[in-house]
Design a protein around this motif. Sequence first.
Motif, short mmCIF file in Angstrom:
data_model
loop_
_atom_site.label_atom_id
_atom_site.label_comp_id
_atom_site.label_asym_id
_atom_site.label_seq_id
_atom_site.Cartn_x
_atom_site.Cartn_y
_atom_site.Cartn_z
N ASN A 1 1.00 -1.31 0.16
CA ASN A 1 0.12 -0.13 0.03
C ASN A 1 0.95 1.36 -0.06
O ASN A 1 0.36 2.51 0.43
CB ASN A 1 -1.04 0.11 1.20
N LEU A 2 2.04 1.28 -0.19
CA LEU A 2 2.78 2.55 -0.44
C LEU A 2 2.90 2.88 -2.14
O LEU A 2 3.30 1.82 -2.87
CB LEU A 2 4.28 2.37 -0.08
N GLU A 3 2.75 3.99 -2.52
CA GLU A 3 2.75 4.32 -3.73
C GLU A 3 4.12 4.53 -4.57
O GLU A 3 5.10 4.70 -3.67
CB GLU A 3 2.31 5.93 -4.08
N HIS A 4 4.27 3.80 -5.58
CA HIS A 4 5.68 3.65 -5.93
C HIS A 4 5.49 3.68 -7.64
O HIS A 4 4.39 3.64 -8.45
CB HIS A 4 6.41 2.24 -5.61
N GLY A 5 6.77 3.78 -8.42
CA GLY A 5 6.47 3.87 -9.73
C GLY A 5 8.09 4.05 -10.49
O GLY A 5 8.85 4.20 -9.43
N CYS A 6 8.09 3.64 -11.66
CA CYS A 6 9.44 3.90 -12.26
C CYS A 6 9.55 4.29 -13.39
O CYS A 6 8.47 4.29 -14.32
CB CYS A 6 10.05 2.45 -12.10
N ILE A 7 10.64 4.86 -13.94
CA ILE A 7 10.91 5.28 -15.30
C ILE A 7 12.16 4.52 -15.86
O ILE A 7 13.19 4.49 -15.45
CB ILE A 7 11.27 6.77 -15.55
N PRO A 8 11.82 4.04 -17.19
CA PRO A 8 12.93 2.98 -17.74
C PRO A 8 13.77 3.92 -18.29
O PRO A 8 13.16 5.10 -19.05
CB PRO A 8 12.28 2.34 -18.79
N LEU A 9 15.21 3.92 -18.06
CA LEU A 9 16.07 5.09 -18.64
C LEU A 9 16.61 4.29 -20.02
O LEU A 9 17.57 5.31 -20.44
CB LEU A 9 17.14 5.28 -17.41
N GLU A 10 16.52 3.20 -20.54
CA GLU A 10 17.14 2.49 -21.68
C GLU A 10 16.12 1.68 -22.29
O GLU A 10 15.16 1.08 -21.57
CB GLU A 10 18.32 1.56 -21.32
N ASP A 11 16.39 1.75 -23.52
CA ASP A 11 15.41 0.90 -24.43
C ASP A 11 15.41 -0.59 -24.03
O ASP A 11 16.57 -1.14 -23.63
CB ASP A 11 15.70 1.00 -25.97
N ASP A 12 14.62 -1.47 -23.99
CA ASP A 12 14.40 -2.85 -23.71
C ASP A 12 14.93 -3.13 -22.34
O ASP A 12 15.56 -4.25 -22.18
CB ASP A 12 15.28 -3.63 -24.77
N SER A 13 14.32 -2.16 -21.31
CA SER A 13 14.90 -2.39 -20.02
C SER A 13 13.93 -3.50 -19.44
O SER A 13 12.63 -3.57 -19.87
CB SER A 13 14.56 -1.19 -19.25
N ARG A 14 14.08 -4.31 -18.43
CA ARG A 14 13.56 -5.43 -18.18
C ARG A 14 13.47 -5.62 -16.62
O ARG A 14 14.74 -5.52 -16.16
CB ARG A 14 14.06 -6.73 -18.95
N LEU A 15 12.45 -6.13 -15.89
CA LEU A 15 12.31 -6.25 -14.51
C LEU A 15 11.68 -7.79 -14.27
O LEU A 15 10.76 -7.97 -15.07
CB LEU A 15 11.53 -5.34 -14.00
N ILE A 16 12.19 -8.49 -13.06
CA ILE A 16 11.43 -9.34 -12.73
C ILE A 16 10.94 -8.94 -11.39
O ILE A 16 11.30 -8.54 -10.47
CB ILE A 16 12.42 -10.43 -12.56
N ASP A 17 9.44 -9.09 -11.59
CA ASP A 17 8.55 -8.62 -10.23
C ASP A 17 8.04 -9.83 -9.42
O ASP A 17 7.41 -10.84 -10.16
CB ASP A 17 7.17 -7.67 -10.59
N SER A 18 8.17 -9.87 -8.14
CA SER A 18 7.44 -10.78 -7.46
C SER A 18 6.46 -10.25 -6.31
O SER A 18 6.72 -9.06 -5.90
CB SER A 18 8.40 -11.69 -6.59
N PHE A 19 5.45 -10.82 -6.28
CA PHE A 19 4.14 -10.41 -5.30
C PHE A 19 3.75 -11.34 -4.50
O PHE A 19 3.77 -12.55 -4.87
CB PHE A 19 3.05 -9.92 -6.50
N ASN A 20 3.48 -11.19 -3.23
CA ASN A 20 2.74 -11.89 -2.48
C ASN A 20 1.46 -11.11 -1.82
O ASN A 20 1.90 -9.69 -1.19
CB ASN A 20 3.57 -12.19 -1.32
N PRO A 21 0.25 -11.32 -1.79
CA PRO A 21 -0.14 -12.58 -2.46
C PRO A 21 -0.10 -12.49 -3.95
O PRO A 21 0.29 -11.44 -4.28
CB PRO A 21 -1.40 -12.63 -1.96
N ILE A 22 -0.36 -13.39 -4.80
CA ILE A 22 -0.31 -13.42 -6.27
C ILE A 22 -1.37 -12.16 -6.74
O ILE A 22 -2.42 -11.87 -6.01
CB ILE A 22 -0.82 -14.72 -6.70
#
Length: 115
Positions: free
Chosen positions: A89-110
């Motif tokens: 429940n905390l606000e967050h966000g991101c800006i990709p700084l390079e083309d084709d940038s990739r993240l692996i996100d994990s969540f609990n619960p699904i």
Amino acid sequence: MFFYDKDIELGRVDDNTLRKVLSYGDGLMNTLVVFEKGLAPDSVIPYHKHVHVQTTYVLKGSFKFSIKYPDHTDTNEVHVGDTIYFPSNLEHGCIPLEDDSRLIDSFNPIREDFL
């Protein structure tokens, strides 16, 4: 349970973002997020929040991430191999700084909304 890459498609999230649910079950989910184009570092960060606890691993590229805590906002640039923890429940966000940038996100619960 096994999840095979060949059987999982990337889905479009928005004009610049693709997502693939890699695996999930029993309260844990992993996703791949692909950003096709990098954005200007001074772009507006698209904040959002959810009840899920989240960790993020930078697989490729670099990002500017922000987390809005009750008393301050924490903004940092992260690169390949860096990880981030997002409390529920905390606000967050991101800006990709390079083309084709990739993240692996994990969540609990699904994230039922991703299925």
